[in-house]
Design a protein around this motif. Structure first.
Motif, PDB file in Angstrom:
ATOM      1  N   LEU A 142      -2.751  45.571  14.487  1.00 45.77           N
ATOM      2  CA  LEU A 142      -3.783  45.389  15.695  1.00 45.77           C
ATOM      3  C   LEU A 142      -3.136  46.773  16.914  1.00 45.77           C
ATOM      4  CD1 LEU A 142      -2.625  41.989  16.466  1.00 45.77           C
ATOM      5  CD2 LEU A 142      -4.019  42.855  15.774  1.00 45.77           C
ATOM      6  N   ASP A 143      -1.907  46.816  16.742  1.00 51.24           N
ATOM      7  CA  ASP A 143      -1.519  48.516  17.778  1.00 51.24           C
ATOM      8  C   ASP A 143      -2.561  49.237  17.242  1.00 51.24           C
ATOM      9  OD1 ASP A 143       0.294  47.195  19.139  1.00 51.24           O
ATOM     10  OD2 ASP A 143       1.561  48.143  18.617  1.00 51.24           O
ATOM     11  N   GLU A 144      -2.456  49.559  15.689  1.00 50.27           N
ATOM     12  CA  GLU A 144      -3.663  50.775  15.706  1.00 50.27           C
ATOM     13  C   GLU A 144      -5.155  50.335  16.025  1.00 50.27           C
ATOM     14  OE1 GLU A 144      -4.743  51.967  11.228  1.00 50.27           O
ATOM     15  OE2 GLU A 144      -2.829  51.699  11.263  1.00 50.27           O
ATOM     16  N   LEU A 145      -5.627  49.637  15.823  1.00 50.01           N
ATOM     17  CA  LEU A 145      -6.891  49.511  15.932  1.00 50.01           C
ATOM     18  C   LEU A 145      -7.312  49.069  17.172  1.00 50.01           C
ATOM     19  CD1 LEU A 145      -7.229  45.672  13.786  1.00 50.01           C
ATOM     20  CD2 LEU A 145      -8.569  48.291  13.030  1.00 50.01           C
ATOM     21  N   VAL A 146      -6.262  48.500  18.268  1.00 53.83           N
ATOM     22  CA  VAL A 146      -6.377  49.003  19.759  1.00 53.83           C
ATOM     23  C   VAL A 146      -6.632  50.712  19.731  1.00 53.83           C
ATOM     24  CG1 VAL A 146      -5.222  48.761  21.953  1.00 53.83           C
ATOM     25  CG2 VAL A 146      -5.167  46.626  20.547  1.00 53.83           C
ATOM     26  N   ARG A 147      -5.231  51.346  19.304  1.00 55.41           N
ATOM     27  CA  ARG A 147      -5.183  52.796  19.917  1.00 55.41           C
ATOM     28  C   ARG A 147      -6.934  53.179  19.398  1.00 55.41           C
ATOM     29  NH1 ARG A 147      -0.342  52.837  17.776  1.00 55.41           N
ATOM     30  NH2 ARG A 147      -0.866  52.816  16.033  1.00 55.41           N
ATOM     31  N   ASN A 148      -7.747  53.284  17.617  1.00 51.81           N
ATOM     32  CA  ASN A 148      -8.208  53.636  17.608  1.00 51.81           C
ATOM     33  C   ASN A 148      -9.194  52.971  17.834  1.00 51.81           C
ATOM     34  OD1 ASN A 148      -8.885  52.002  15.500  1.00 51.81           O
ATOM     35  ND2 ASN A 148      -7.594  52.837  13.608  1.00 51.81           N
ATOM     36  N   GLY A 149     -10.022  51.815  18.530  1.00 57.14           N
ATOM     37  CA  GLY A 149     -10.680  51.370  19.061  1.00 57.14           C
ATOM     38  C   GLY A 149     -11.568  50.505  17.695  1.00 57.14           C
ATOM     39  N   GLY A 150     -11.047  49.832  17.481  1.00 57.84           N
ATOM     40  CA  GLY A 150     -11.724  49.324  15.966  1.00 57.84           C
ATOM     41  C   GLY A 150     -11.181  47.710  16.020  1.00 57.84           C
ATOM     42  N   ILE A 151     -10.782  47.519  17.645  1.00 60.62           N
ATOM     43  CA  ILE A 151     -10.222  45.989  17.482  1.00 60.62           C
ATOM     44  C   ILE A 151     -11.544  44.714  17.995  1.00 60.62           C
ATOM     45  CG2 ILE A 151      -9.882  46.649  19.968  1.00 60.62           C
ATOM     46  CD1 ILE A 151      -7.479  44.584  17.684  1.00 60.62           C
ATOM     47  N   ASP A 152     -12.610  45.359  18.105  1.00 66.02           N
ATOM     48  CA  ASP A 152     -13.817  44.974  18.262  1.00 66.02           C
ATOM     49  C   ASP A 152     -14.895  45.703  17.329  1.00 66.02           C
ATOM     50  OD1 ASP A 152     -14.453  47.929  18.810  1.00 66.02           O
ATOM     51  OD2 ASP A 152     -14.682  47.446  20.890  1.00 66.02           O
ATOM     52  N   ARG A 153     -14.569  45.546  16.154  1.00 71.21           N
ATOM     53  CA  ARG A 153     -15.349  45.969  15.340  1.00 71.21           C
ATOM     54  C   ARG A 153     -15.109  45.117  13.812  1.00 71.21           C
ATOM     55  NH1 ARG A 153     -13.402  51.431  13.567  1.00 71.21           N
ATOM     56  NH2 ARG A 153     -14.055  52.620  15.851  1.00 71.21           N
ATOM     57  N   ASP A 154     -16.643  44.584  13.382  1.00 73.88           N
ATOM     58  CA  ASP A 154     -15.951  42.883  12.900  1.00 73.88           C
ATOM     59  C   ASP A 154     -15.584  43.681  11.199  1.00 73.88           C
ATOM     60  OD1 ASP A 154     -16.457  40.710  10.862  1.00 73.88           O
ATOM     61  OD2 ASP A 154     -18.790  40.778  10.816  1.00 73.88           O
ATOM     62  N   GLU A 155     -14.405  43.917  10.977  1.00 73.94           N
ATOM     63  CA  GLU A 155     -13.977  44.358   9.491  1.00 73.94           C
ATOM     64  C   GLU A 155     -12.666  43.764   9.483  1.00 73.94           C
ATOM     65  OE1 GLU A 155     -15.415  49.052  10.989  1.00 73.94           O
ATOM     66  OE2 GLU A 155     -13.155  48.591  10.605  1.00 73.94           O
ATOM     67  N   VAL A 156     -12.696  43.717   7.836  1.00 71.96           N
ATOM     68  CA  VAL A 156     -11.525  42.760   7.606  1.00 71.96           C
ATOM     69  C   VAL A 156     -10.141  43.965   7.183  1.00 71.96           C
ATOM     70  CG1 VAL A 156     -10.544  41.158   5.205  1.00 71.96           C
ATOM     71  CG2 VAL A 156     -12.936  41.496   6.129  1.00 71.96           C
ATOM     72  N   HIS A 157      -9.177  43.523   7.544  1.00 74.63           N
ATOM     73  CA  HIS A 157      -7.763  44.151   6.956  1.00 74.63           C
ATOM     74  C   HIS A 157      -6.933  43.758   6.605  1.00 74.63           C
ATOM     75  CE1 HIS A 157      -9.430  47.236   9.986  1.00 74.63           C
ATOM     76  NE2 HIS A 157      -9.716  46.772  10.958  1.00 74.63           N
ATOM     77  N   PHE A 158      -6.801  44.378   5.169  1.00 70.50           N
ATOM     78  CA  PHE A 158      -5.920  43.428   4.761  1.00 70.50           C
ATOM     79  C   PHE A 158      -3.775  44.037   4.531  1.00 70.50           C
ATOM     80  CE2 PHE A 158      -9.129  42.122   2.009  1.00 70.50           C
ATOM     81  CZ  PHE A 158      -8.939  41.358   1.836  1.00 70.50           C
ATOM     82  N   ILE A 159      -2.839  43.225   5.179  1.00 71.65           N
ATOM     83  CA  ILE A 159      -2.206  43.899   6.019  1.00 71.65           C
ATOM     84  C   ILE A 159      -0.796  43.279   4.709  1.00 71.65           C
ATOM     85  CG2 ILE A 159      -2.485  44.425   8.602  1.00 71.65           C
ATOM     86  CD1 ILE A 159      -1.782  41.104   8.849  1.00 71.65           C
TER      87      ILE A 159
END
Length: 159
Positions: A142-159
């Motif tokens: 989540l921190d990474e997505l917030v930093r790179n602007g990906g938090i508001d993209r409809d994408e799936v991330h496997f963690i």
């Protein structure tokens, strides 16, 4: 001039001295025991606004929570989730069905995070320790997505 790094803890507070609200997220898991640990571990940066313990309930309720302002069933803009987090107890099919039900022209795009149980060492028993391990991976992504602007993209991330 000198470069000054502000400690992370200091960045959590506004100039008014009040902590900002965490970024709202939804957690989908099979047990409240692990869900509660994940909720606690994600704070204060992320606020779990909903915890769904059943794929059927998540599938029926998440679409309404993602509707943007102007919809008769939309939620408050500041509490609208930025991400949906699905635990290891949810299957790939659950993810696909919930995500498909949540698509639409008035739906807010969000990041979808799916826990991959294979990424958690088998030596960690299912319980609070497992919840903390999952929460750490979740928070890091989540921190990474917030930093790179990906938090508001409809994408799936496997963690």
């Amino acid at each position: 001039m000198f470069s000054r790094t502000i400690p992370a803890a200091a960045r959590l507070f506004s100039t008014t001295g009040k902590p900002p609200a965490g970024i709202p997220v939804i957690v989908c898991g099979r047990t409240s025991q692990i869900g509660d640990v994940v909720r606690e571990e994600l704070q204060p940066e992320y606020e779990v606004t909903h915890l769904f313990l059943s794929p059927a309930t998540a599938k029926s309720e998440i679409p309404a929570l993602l509707r943007q302002t102007g919809s008769t069933t939309s939620t408050e803009t500041d509490k609208s989730p930025a991400a949906i987090i699905m635990g290891g107890g949810y299957t790939q099919t659950d993810l696909q069905e919930i995500r498909a039900a949540s698509q639409g022209p008035d739906t807010k795009p969000v990041a979808w995070l799916k826990v991959d149980p294979a990424k958690t060492p088998s030596s960690i028993p299912v319980g609070p320790e497992y919840g903390r391990a999952v929460a750490k991976r979740t928070k890091d992504r989540l921190d990474e997505l917030v930093r790179n602007g990906g938090i508001d993209r409809d994408e799936v991330h496997f963690i």
